[in-house]
Design a protein around this motif. Structure first.
Motif, PDB file in Angstrom:
ATOM      1  N   HIS A  30      -4.720  -9.111   5.876  1.00  0.00           N
ATOM      2  CA  HIS A  30      -5.446  -9.161   7.145  1.00  0.00           C
ATOM      3  C   HIS A  30      -4.570  -8.624   8.265  1.00  0.00           C
ATOM      4  CE1 HIS A  30      -8.489 -12.469   5.851  1.00  0.00           C
ATOM      5  NE2 HIS A  30      -8.552 -11.372   5.141  1.00  0.00           N
ATOM      6  N   PHE A  33      -4.757  -4.997   8.279  1.00  0.00           N
ATOM      7  CA  PHE A  33      -6.032  -4.510   8.809  1.00  0.00           C
ATOM      8  C   PHE A  33      -6.070  -4.624  10.330  1.00  0.00           C
ATOM      9  CE2 PHE A  33      -7.953  -5.188   4.470  1.00  0.00           C
ATOM     10  CZ  PHE A  33      -8.145  -3.845   4.257  1.00  0.00           C
ATOM     11  N   VAL A  63      -3.247   5.890  11.016  1.00  0.00           N
ATOM     12  CA  VAL A  63      -4.286   5.166  10.292  1.00  0.00           C
ATOM     13  C   VAL A  63      -4.528   5.800   8.927  1.00  0.00           C
ATOM     14  CG1 VAL A  63      -6.609   4.295  10.435  1.00  0.00           C
ATOM     15  CG2 VAL A  63      -5.293   4.600  12.498  1.00  0.00           C
ATOM     16  N   GLY A  64      -4.579   7.141   8.896  1.00  0.00           N
ATOM     17  CA  GLY A  64      -4.945   7.800   7.660  1.00  0.00           C
ATOM     18  C   GLY A  64      -3.854   7.819   6.618  1.00  0.00           C
ATOM     19  N   VAL A  68      -2.133   3.274   5.215  1.00  0.00           N
ATOM     20  CA  VAL A  68      -2.550   3.196   3.809  1.00  0.00           C
ATOM     21  C   VAL A  68      -1.359   2.797   2.943  1.00  0.00           C
ATOM     22  CG1 VAL A  68      -3.441   4.508   1.878  1.00  0.00           C
ATOM     23  CG2 VAL A  68      -4.387   4.872   4.116  1.00  0.00           C
ATOM     24  N   LEU A  71      -0.655  -0.840   3.378  1.00  0.00           N
ATOM     25  CA  LEU A  71      -1.609  -1.614   2.598  1.00  0.00           C
ATOM     26  C   LEU A  71      -1.223  -1.620   1.129  1.00  0.00           C
ATOM     27  CD1 LEU A  71      -5.288  -0.952   3.621  1.00  0.00           C
ATOM     28  CD2 LEU A  71      -4.079  -3.088   3.507  1.00  0.00           C
ATOM     29  N   PHE A  72      -0.820  -0.445   0.653  1.00  0.00           N
ATOM     30  CA  PHE A  72      -0.398  -0.317  -0.740  1.00  0.00           C
ATOM     31  C   PHE A  72       0.693  -1.315  -1.064  1.00  0.00           C
ATOM     32  CE2 PHE A  72      -0.926   3.286  -3.756  1.00  0.00           C
ATOM     33  CZ  PHE A  72      -2.210   3.574  -3.385  1.00  0.00           C
ATOM     34  N   MET A  75      -0.467  -4.971  -0.813  1.00  0.00           N
ATOM     35  CA  MET A  75      -1.353  -5.363  -1.910  1.00  0.00           C
ATOM     36  C   MET A  75      -0.605  -5.429  -3.231  1.00  0.00           C
ATOM     37  SD  MET A  75      -4.737  -3.171  -1.185  1.00  0.00           S
ATOM     38  CE  MET A  75      -5.936  -3.642   0.031  1.00  0.00           C
ATOM     39  N   MET A  76       0.281  -4.464  -3.464  1.00  0.00           N
ATOM     40  CA  MET A  76       0.963  -4.412  -4.749  1.00  0.00           C
ATOM     41  C   MET A  76       1.951  -5.556  -4.907  1.00  0.00           C
ATOM     42  SD  MET A  76      -0.179  -1.865  -6.387  1.00  0.00           S
ATOM     43  CE  MET A  76       0.563  -0.541  -7.259  1.00  0.00           C
TER      44      MET A  76
ATOM     45  N   ILE B  84     -14.050  -9.280   4.746  1.00  0.00           N
ATOM     46  CA  ILE B  84     -13.700  -7.905   4.387  1.00  0.00           C
ATOM     47  C   ILE B  84     -14.660  -7.364   3.343  1.00  0.00           C
ATOM     48  CG2 ILE B  84     -11.877  -6.499   3.372  1.00  0.00           C
ATOM     49  CD1 ILE B  84      -9.889  -8.126   4.791  1.00  0.00           C
ATOM     50  N   LEU B 127     -10.138   8.338   7.355  1.00  0.00           N
ATOM     51  CA  LEU B 127     -10.391   6.897   7.495  1.00  0.00           C
ATOM     52  C   LEU B 127     -11.275   6.389   6.373  1.00  0.00           C
ATOM     53  CD1 LEU B 127     -11.048   6.229  11.263  1.00  0.00           C
ATOM     54  CD2 LEU B 127      -8.992   5.914   9.963  1.00  0.00           C
ATOM     55  N   VAL B 129     -11.061   6.292   3.360  1.00  0.00           N
ATOM     56  CA  VAL B 129     -10.406   5.582   2.269  1.00  0.00           C
ATOM     57  C   VAL B 129     -10.442   4.069   2.477  1.00  0.00           C
ATOM     58  CG1 VAL B 129      -8.122   5.730   3.282  1.00  0.00           C
ATOM     59  CG2 VAL B 129      -8.347   5.621   0.842  1.00  0.00           C
ATOM     60  N   TYR B 130     -10.583   3.629   3.762  1.00  0.00           N
ATOM     61  CA  TYR B 130     -10.503   2.193   4.020  1.00  0.00           C
ATOM     62  C   TYR B 130     -11.674   1.422   3.452  1.00  0.00           C
ATOM     63  CZ  TYR B 130      -6.339   2.683   6.604  1.00  0.00           C
ATOM     64  OH  TYR B 130      -5.059   2.934   6.914  1.00  0.00           O
ATOM     65  N   ILE B 133     -10.702   0.861  -0.148  1.00  0.00           N
ATOM     66  CA  ILE B 133      -9.604  -0.104  -0.344  1.00  0.00           C
ATOM     67  C   ILE B 133     -10.071  -1.514  -0.006  1.00  0.00           C
ATOM     68  CG2 ILE B 133      -7.277  -0.785   0.329  1.00  0.00           C
ATOM     69  CD1 ILE B 133      -6.554   1.882   0.948  1.00  0.00           C
ATOM     70  N   MET B 134     -10.815  -1.616   1.115  1.00  0.00           N
ATOM     71  CA  MET B 134     -11.274  -2.947   1.534  1.00  0.00           C
ATOM     72  C   MET B 134     -12.175  -3.551   0.461  1.00  0.00           C
ATOM     73  SD  MET B 134     -12.083  -2.040   5.443  1.00  0.00           S
ATOM     74  CE  MET B 134     -12.379  -3.545   6.316  1.00  0.00           C
ATOM     75  N   TRP B 137     -10.110  -4.505  -2.683  1.00  0.00           N
ATOM     76  CA  TRP B 137      -9.204  -5.640  -2.531  1.00  0.00           C
ATOM     77  C   TRP B 137      -9.970  -6.933  -2.328  1.00  0.00           C
ATOM     78  CZ3 TRP B 137      -8.125  -9.025   1.495  1.00  0.00           C
ATOM     79  CH2 TRP B 137      -7.019  -9.863   1.252  1.00  0.00           C
ATOM     80  N   PHE B 145      -9.887  -3.674  -7.983  1.00  0.00           N
ATOM     81  CA  PHE B 145      -8.595  -3.438  -7.342  1.00  0.00           C
ATOM     82  C   PHE B 145      -7.941  -2.182  -7.899  1.00  0.00           C
ATOM     83  CE2 PHE B 145      -4.020  -4.432  -6.787  1.00  0.00           C
ATOM     84  CZ  PHE B 145      -4.031  -4.325  -5.416  1.00  0.00           C
ATOM     85  N   ILE B 149      -6.947   1.184  -5.778  1.00  0.00           N
ATOM     86  CA  ILE B 149      -5.603   1.743  -5.705  1.00  0.00           C
ATOM     87  C   ILE B 149      -5.620   3.214  -6.131  1.00  0.00           C
ATOM     88  CG2 ILE B 149      -3.337   1.638  -6.807  1.00  0.00           C
ATOM     89  CD1 ILE B 149      -3.497  -0.549  -4.953  1.00  0.00           C
ATOM     90  N   ALA B 152      -7.267   5.306  -3.403  1.00  0.00           N
ATOM     91  CA  ALA B 152      -6.437   5.493  -2.218  1.00  0.00           C
ATOM     92  C   ALA B 152      -5.385   6.551  -2.486  1.00  0.00           C
ATOM     93  CB  ALA B 152      -5.780   4.179  -1.826  1.00  0.00           C
ATOM     94  N   ALA B 153      -4.714   6.466  -3.641  1.00  0.00           N
ATOM     95  CA  ALA B 153      -3.680   7.447  -3.970  1.00  0.00           C
ATOM     96  C   ALA B 153      -4.286   8.844  -4.040  1.00  0.00           C
ATOM     97  CB  ALA B 153      -3.028   7.079  -5.289  1.00  0.00           C
TER      98      ALA B 153
END
Lengths: 210, 340
Positions: A30, A33, A63-64, A68, A71-72, A75-76, B84, B127, B129-130, B133-134, B137, B145, B149, B152-153
């Motif tokens: 969060h 985000f 942001v782009g 990311v 976030l990676f 999350m990982m 989310i 943007l 991609v969000y 991902i959201m 996740w 998930f 991932i 996103a990559a």
């Protein structure tokens, strides 16, 4: 004018509020985000002052791409739920003193820099700057960046390149015993070399790869 | 004293509002039609009929599907991150629609004629991609998930080469405004001098929109259906609409950058009386036809091959072509020094 003011306060409240949420939200994902929301509203503020190029670059780069990757990582690493919620629970965290010291040092540095700031006596107000109305924001930025500040610009590029090479060198490890596909041999395979017809005697079988 | 509420602002606002409706409704309707077209082309390649029952030629199939989705129950997994989880399809859909604001359909027909139009398009598509991902996740489940991932990559990788391709075109134009980009192609569409870049753009666009053969985020054989696995009902439909709106957007971007936007192929009598927006729509449809064909005839890529293609082939190649374009323009003194 009213609309402009309204949108300014709208975006600034969102950016300040989400910046606060970044450091206070319990869930790390969060927090990221909220950081993204912060970046977006800062980008909108850039666009509102007429710096459309900077605003868009803010969106594309931060942001782009950057967020990311944040976030990676978050999350990982699976650190989504923070154990130490220092502002809510009674548990004490070892990270708080370190964070406090770092932020105090940064605050002191900012104070020194801003306190020592002196405007030139012939300081020009921004609204008095000679701005060619026919040129777009991007053109004006390019005119300055590639003439007056070309050396600084190139130094910045070299620093980024160094950082990239450094990251590659640090993380590159040659792993042993990994089977990888060689695209050259794969593509140069032909029917002749890969298929073989074998006469098999009954009850004997045949050895492959012999 | 300034009036508290500027009347002029309100009139501008109300006059812009109907324009937004006039651009959103056609986009949504064409998304529905394009889904049908996609399935028909796919069927035709495989010697099937495709959807042909609902309405004339099966045109209303998408409407029927959408109705079905609306009446289905939305199931939110108990262990999901609810805010989310709900936000993800909204983000996908909004970003796919918000980008249409800057797409010019003729010299006059554009909602927002901004100076940095192409950067805006690029920012909005990065943007995108969000949403994925959201969704992946927040589902709090393994397959979504993994799909998120992967996606996103994949999208971050292909954005890099997409950016360099855009720089290639911008070098020839000298402006970031989409109208200027189209008008600069009056004599020669950029698909001819920059043909290799057009091919790379097309393949990168496939990867950017998660279309086959790069639909690894939703590879059903490995990941059920990737980040959409836990979604149902209208939320799934929103992902799906957003995806197709994004595909159309990429087609529009391709036709603006390379195929001369609304310009007719030849500026001679019988051809140039066809109105400009028709040409734009025809070009978008042509690119979409290619997208649909690729879906039908190309098998799915392996993941490491996908990454290799993006980073080791497309990125160096588009960088090389960038240097080539720049040197050509410099040597023949064709650099766009005219400031728009």
């Amino acid at each position: 004018m009213l609309a402009h003011t309204f949108f300014f306060y709208f975006f600034s409240i969102i950016s300040v509020g989400s910046a606060l949420m970044v450091i206070t939200s319990r869930n790390t994902v969060h927090a990221v985000f909220f950081l993204i929301l912060d970046f977006i509203s800062i980008g909108c503020l850039f666009i509102m002052i007429g710096a459309e190029f900077l605003g868009m670059i803010m969106l594309i780069v931060y942001v782009g791409a950057v967020a990311v990757l944040f976030l990676f990582v978050v999350m990982m690493l699976n650190v989504a739920e923070q154990k130490q919620s220092w502002f809510r629970g009674r548990e004490k965290s070892a990270h708080i003193p370190v964070g406090l010291i770092v932020s105090i040092i940064i605050l002191a540095e900012v104070l020194v820099v801003v306190g020592g700031w002196k405007y030139k006596s012939n300081f020009i107000k921004t609204e008095m700057l000679a701005v060619d109305g026919n040129l777009t924001n991007t053109h004006m930025l390019g005119n300055v960046l590639y003439t007056q500040y070309i050396h600084l610009f190139q130094v910045a590029g070299v620093i980024l390149l160094l950082a990239m090479i450094g990251a590659i060198v640090l993380t590159y490890t040659k792993r042993q015993g990994v089977k990888t596909q060689s695209y050259f041999t794969q593509l140069s395979r032909e029917k002749k070399t890969s298929i073989k017809l074998v006469e098999v005697d009954s009850n004997k079988g045949v050895k492959i790869d012999g | 004293m300034e009036p508290i509420i500027n009347v002029e602002y309100i009139t501008i606002f109300s006059s812009e509002l109907y324009k937004i409706v006039f651009i959103l409704v056609p986009v949504l309707v064409s998304v529905a039609l394009v889904v049908w077209l996609d399935r028909r082309i796919w069927g035709a390649v495989q010697k099937r009929k495709g959807p042909n029952v609902v309405g004339p030629f099966g045109l209303l199939q998408t409407v029927a599907d959408a109705l079905k989705y609306i009446f289905k129950e939305i199931i939110i997994p108990a262990s999901s991150d609810k805010a989310i989880f709900i936000l993800a399809p909204v983000v996908t859909m909004t970003l796919a629609l918000v980008a249409w604001a800057v797409i010019p359909f003729s010299n006059e027909l554009v909602l927002a004629d901004i100076n940095v139009g192409i950067l805006y398009l690029f920012a909005v598509s990065s943007l995108g991609v969000y949403g994925i991902i959201m969704g992946g996740w927040a589902s709090n489940s393994k397959y979504p998930f993994l799909g998120a991932i992967r996606s996103a990559a994949q999208m971050v990788s292909y954005e890099v080469s997409l950016g360099i391709i855009i720089i290639n075109v911008l070098l020839c134009v000298g402006s970031l405004n989409l109208k200027d980009i189209v008008n600069a192609q009056q004599d020669l569409w950029y698909v001819i001098p920059l043909f290799p870049m057009f091919v790379v753009f097309f393949i990168s666009a496939l990867a950017e929109t998660n279309r086959p053969p790069f639909d690894l985020p939703e590879a059903e054989a490995e990941l059920v259906s990737g980040y959409q696995t836990e979604y149902s009902g209208m939320m799934y439909a929103m992902f799906w609409l957003g995806e197709y709106a994004n595909i159309l957007l990429m087609c529009a971007m391709g036709s603006i950058l390379f195929l001369g936007g609304w310009l007719p192929p030849l500026d001679v009598y019988p051809i140039n009386i066809i109105p400009a927006p028709i040409w734009m729509i025809l070009k978008i449809l042509f690119l979409f036809f290619l997208f649909a064909l690729v879906k039908a005839i190309v098998p799915r890529y392996r993941y490491d091959q996908l990454m290799r293609l993006g980073w080791k082939i497309f990125l160096p190649f588009s960088l090389f072509y960038l240097v080539l374009t720049a040197s050509f323009l410099f040597y023949f003194d064709k650099l766009p020094t005219k400031l728009f």
